[in-house]
Design a protein around this motif. Structure first.
Motif, PDB file in Angstrom:
ATOM      1  N   LEU A  34       0.836  -1.212   0.000  1.00  0.00           N
ATOM      2  CA  LEU A  34       0.000   0.000   0.000  1.00  0.00           C
ATOM      3  C   LEU A  34       0.864   1.253   0.000  1.00  0.00           C
ATOM      4  CD1 LEU A  34      -2.731   1.409   0.223  1.00  0.00           C
ATOM      5  CD2 LEU A  34      -2.604   1.125   2.718  1.00  0.00           C
ATOM      6  N   THR A  35       1.932   1.262   0.801  1.00  0.00           N
ATOM      7  CA  THR A  35       2.823   2.433   0.856  1.00  0.00           C
ATOM      8  C   THR A  35       3.467   2.703  -0.499  1.00  0.00           C
ATOM      9  OG1 THR A  35       3.311   2.029   3.195  1.00  0.00           O
ATOM     10  CG2 THR A  35       4.849   3.429   1.980  1.00  0.00           C
ATOM     11  N   ALA A  36       3.963   1.655  -1.144  1.00  0.00           N
ATOM     12  CA  ALA A  36       4.597   1.825  -2.454  1.00  0.00           C
ATOM     13  C   ALA A  36       3.607   2.374  -3.477  1.00  0.00           C
ATOM     14  CB  ALA A  36       5.169   0.494  -2.931  1.00  0.00           C
ATOM     15  N   GLY A 133       8.130  19.005  -5.777  1.00  0.00           N
ATOM     16  CA  GLY A 133       8.944  17.814  -5.557  1.00  0.00           C
ATOM     17  C   GLY A 133       9.380  17.692  -4.109  1.00  0.00           C
ATOM     18  N   ILE A 134       9.747  18.816  -3.493  1.00  0.00           N
ATOM     19  CA  ILE A 134      10.183  18.790  -2.094  1.00  0.00           C
ATOM     20  C   ILE A 134       9.033  18.345  -1.189  1.00  0.00           C
ATOM     21  CG2 ILE A 134      10.913  20.235  -0.161  1.00  0.00           C
ATOM     22  CD1 ILE A 134      12.550  21.861  -2.189  1.00  0.00           C
ATOM     23  N   ALA A 135       7.839  18.860  -1.444  1.00  0.00           N
ATOM     24  CA  ALA A 135       6.677  18.480  -0.636  1.00  0.00           C
ATOM     25  C   ALA A 135       6.414  16.977  -0.731  1.00  0.00           C
ATOM     26  CB  ALA A 135       5.448  19.267  -1.075  1.00  0.00           C
ATOM     27  N   VAL A 136       6.512  16.447  -1.945  1.00  0.00           N
ATOM     28  CA  VAL A 136       6.288  15.007  -2.135  1.00  0.00           C
ATOM     29  C   VAL A 136       7.375  14.201  -1.434  1.00  0.00           C
ATOM     30  CG1 VAL A 136       6.302  13.152  -3.855  1.00  0.00           C
ATOM     31  CG2 VAL A 136       4.959  15.222  -4.261  1.00  0.00           C
ATOM     32  N   MET A 137       8.616  14.674  -1.483  1.00  0.00           N
ATOM     33  CA  MET A 137       9.711  13.950  -0.819  1.00  0.00           C
ATOM     34  C   MET A 137       9.542  13.936   0.697  1.00  0.00           C
ATOM     35  SD  MET A 137      11.716  12.549  -2.987  1.00  0.00           S
ATOM     36  CE  MET A 137      10.148  12.198  -3.792  1.00  0.00           C
ATOM     37  N   VAL A 138       9.069  15.048   1.260  1.00  0.00           N
ATOM     38  CA  VAL A 138       8.815  15.086   2.704  1.00  0.00           C
ATOM     39  C   VAL A 138       7.731  14.065   3.064  1.00  0.00           C
ATOM     40  CG1 VAL A 138       7.919  16.494   4.601  1.00  0.00           C
ATOM     41  CG2 VAL A 138       9.584  17.469   3.005  1.00  0.00           C
ATOM     42  N   PHE A 139       6.656  14.048   2.268  1.00  0.00           N
ATOM     43  CA  PHE A 139       5.602  13.056   2.492  1.00  0.00           C
ATOM     44  C   PHE A 139       6.156  11.642   2.361  1.00  0.00           C
ATOM     45  CE2 PHE A 139       2.568  10.198   0.328  1.00  0.00           C
ATOM     46  CZ  PHE A 139       1.659  10.030   1.356  1.00  0.00           C
ATOM     47  N   SER A 140       7.014  11.417   1.376  1.00  0.00           N
ATOM     48  CA  SER A 140       7.598  10.089   1.157  1.00  0.00           C
ATOM     49  C   SER A 140       8.458   9.656   2.336  1.00  0.00           C
ATOM     50  CB  SER A 140       8.435  10.082  -0.126  1.00  0.00           C
ATOM     51  OG  SER A 140       7.647  10.365  -1.254  1.00  0.00           O
ATOM     52  N   ILE A 141       9.249  10.604   2.864  1.00  0.00           N
ATOM     53  CA  ILE A 141      10.111  10.287   4.002  1.00  0.00           C
ATOM     54  C   ILE A 141       9.276   9.876   5.217  1.00  0.00           C
ATOM     55  CG2 ILE A 141      11.667  11.299   5.720  1.00  0.00           C
ATOM     56  CD1 ILE A 141      12.921  12.907   3.441  1.00  0.00           C
ATOM     57  N   LEU A 142       8.212  10.639   5.497  1.00  0.00           N
ATOM     58  CA  LEU A 142       7.366  10.331   6.653  1.00  0.00           C
ATOM     59  C   LEU A 142       6.685   8.973   6.491  1.00  0.00           C
ATOM     60  CD1 LEU A 142       5.746  13.845   7.280  1.00  0.00           C
ATOM     61  CD2 LEU A 142       7.585  12.749   8.575  1.00  0.00           C
ATOM     62  N   THR A 144       7.591   6.437   4.505  1.00  0.00           N
ATOM     63  CA  THR A 144       8.572   5.351   4.477  1.00  0.00           C
ATOM     64  C   THR A 144       9.144   5.091   5.864  1.00  0.00           C
ATOM     65  OG1 THR A 144       9.159   5.991   2.216  1.00  0.00           O
ATOM     66  CG2 THR A 144      10.658   4.514   3.359  1.00  0.00           C
ATOM     67  N   PHE A 145       9.396   6.156   6.626  1.00  0.00           N
ATOM     68  CA  PHE A 145       9.926   5.991   7.977  1.00  0.00           C
ATOM     69  C   PHE A 145       8.944   5.208   8.848  1.00  0.00           C
ATOM     70  CE2 PHE A 145      10.838   7.317  12.328  1.00  0.00           C
ATOM     71  CZ  PHE A 145      12.217   7.159  12.373  1.00  0.00           C
ATOM     72  N   ALA A 146       7.650   5.529   8.721  1.00  0.00           N
ATOM     73  CA  ALA A 146       6.635   4.806   9.495  1.00  0.00           C
ATOM     74  C   ALA A 146       6.603   3.328   9.094  1.00  0.00           C
ATOM     75  CB  ALA A 146       5.264   5.440   9.283  1.00  0.00           C
ATOM     76  N   LEU A 147       6.708   3.052   7.785  1.00  0.00           N
ATOM     77  CA  LEU A 147       6.706   1.670   7.316  1.00  0.00           C
ATOM     78  C   LEU A 147       7.917   0.904   7.839  1.00  0.00           C
ATOM     79  CD1 LEU A 147       5.636  -0.626   5.517  1.00  0.00           C
ATOM     80  CD2 LEU A 147       6.942   0.380   3.626  1.00  0.00           C
ATOM     81  N   VAL A 148       9.109   1.512   7.745  1.00  0.00           N
ATOM     82  CA  VAL A 148      10.341   0.845   8.195  1.00  0.00           C
ATOM     83  C   VAL A 148      10.274   0.551   9.692  1.00  0.00           C
ATOM     84  CG1 VAL A 148      12.822   1.154   8.541  1.00  0.00           C
ATOM     85  CG2 VAL A 148      11.782   1.746   6.346  1.00  0.00           C
ATOM     86  N   ALA A 149       9.746   1.498  10.476  1.00  0.00           N
ATOM     87  CA  ALA A 149       9.628   1.276  11.928  1.00  0.00           C
ATOM     88  C   ALA A 149       8.736   0.068  12.206  1.00  0.00           C
ATOM     89  CB  ALA A 149       9.064   2.531  12.594  1.00  0.00           C
ATOM     90  N   PHE A 150       7.634  -0.034  11.478  1.00  0.00           N
ATOM     91  CA  PHE A 150       6.735  -1.177  11.664  1.00  0.00           C
ATOM     92  C   PHE A 150       7.397  -2.472  11.204  1.00  0.00           C
ATOM     93  CE2 PHE A 150       3.279  -3.841   9.766  1.00  0.00           C
ATOM     94  CZ  PHE A 150       2.772  -4.298  10.969  1.00  0.00           C
TER      95      PHE A 150
END
Length: 314
Positions: A34-36, A133-142, A144-150
């Protein structure tokens, strides 16, 4: 009767724990898929708006993430199937096969990215609407970070190779997305358009490094690599700690997904009755299982002092 009850309770508890771990593994595969999917949609829109090749790199990476996560989903579902008549050791190696598939996907995306970025080095192009692009990257980081933590919580609980490989890839994505933000800022501010393809090439190299790590872990499982020497030494110490064990030899270990296998030859006094030898072997097995609960243990009992030829040194 009390012993029988305690064995039954322990067996039931083990099954419940295994079921909970299986649910966590399935949930982790659904979460990554879902994240991807969400990130692909967001990055596609941002790339169309900006024309950034480094942003394109993360779009390609997310597309490969989706393919790898879908592969993981199918592999984990297969790996969680119990042992059957045709697969007596279970289906755990499906996870390792998924890891190799992930490595292949990552190599492909890294190669395509570096080819595209090399062209931009020769013919740099300006980046437009970089703030999108920066806004999308910030959203992507948040996200992805949540997914990796899980995923890391799931790996800590289940020791899943497939989820671990997926987590390693997504953890790299956090750094990749941050580097894209830097490249966009440099292109928008000082006008260093060459920073965009340079960062893209660096991301491609990062992807290749990830692929090697993932493939190495998968091959270790598929080739039945032994446990680390520290674990083998610990197993030996646990066995020899039993006061009635004379010695041991021919220790062999391997893993297959969440399941592991330990086999060894136990040396016992030659005059010991079979029932007593069986009791000692059961006690040794219980001691090992207390520290290696995910392992199936096979113990062969030998009379101490008998001469045997073994294919490999212990």
């Amino acid at each position: 009767m009390e012993d029988g009850k305690s064995v039954s309770l322990a067996s039931g508890s083990s099954r419940e724990s295994g079921d909970a771990e299986a649910r966590l593994m399935r949930l982790a595969t659904y979460a990554s898929t879902l994240t991807a999917t969400l990130l692909i949609a967001a990055k596609l829109a941002a790339w169309i708006a900006t024309g950034s090749v480094s942003l394109l790199s993360t779009l390609i990476d997310s597309a490969l993430d989706l393919a790898a996560s879908a592969l993981n989903l199918m592999a984990v579902r297969q790996a969680l199937q119990p042992a059957d008549h045709e697969h007596r050791f279970g289906h755990g190696k499906a996870e390792a096969l998924a890891g190799l598939g992930q490595a292949a996907f990552i190599v492909g995306s890294g190669g395509l990215l570096m080819v595209e970025a090399s062209g931009r080095l020769v013919h740099p192009e300006p980046v437009t609407h970089g703030e999108w692009g920066i806004a999308v990257m910030v959203f992507s980081i948040l996200a992805t970070f949540a997914l990796v933590a899980f995923q890391r919580r799931v790996v800590a609980r289940t020791k899943s190779l497939a989820i671990s490989a997926d987590s390693l890839h997504y953890a790299g994505d956090v750094a990749i997305n941050a580097s894209v933000i830097i490249s966009l800022l440099l292109a928008m501010g000082p006008g260093w358009t060459i920073a965009d393809p340079i960062f893209a090439i660096a991301i491609g190299i990062w992807l290749m490094i990830n692929a090697v790590q993932i493939a190495r872990g998968a091959l270790d499982t598929l080739m039945d690599r032994e446990l680390p020497d520290s674990d083998r030494g610990r197993i030996r110490a646990l066995v020899l700690a039993h006061p009635e064990v004379a010695s041991m030899h021919d220790l062999r270990t391997r893993t297959s997904g969440r399941q592991g296998f330990i086999q060894l030859h136990l040396e016992l006094p030659a005059t010991l009755p079979l029932a007593e030898a069986h009791r000692i072997a059961d006690e040794v097995e219980a001691t090992i299982l207390a520290e290696y609960p995910r392992f199936e243990i096979i113990i062969h009992q030998d009379p101490a002092g008998s001469s045997e030829t073994h294919p490999l040194p212990d």
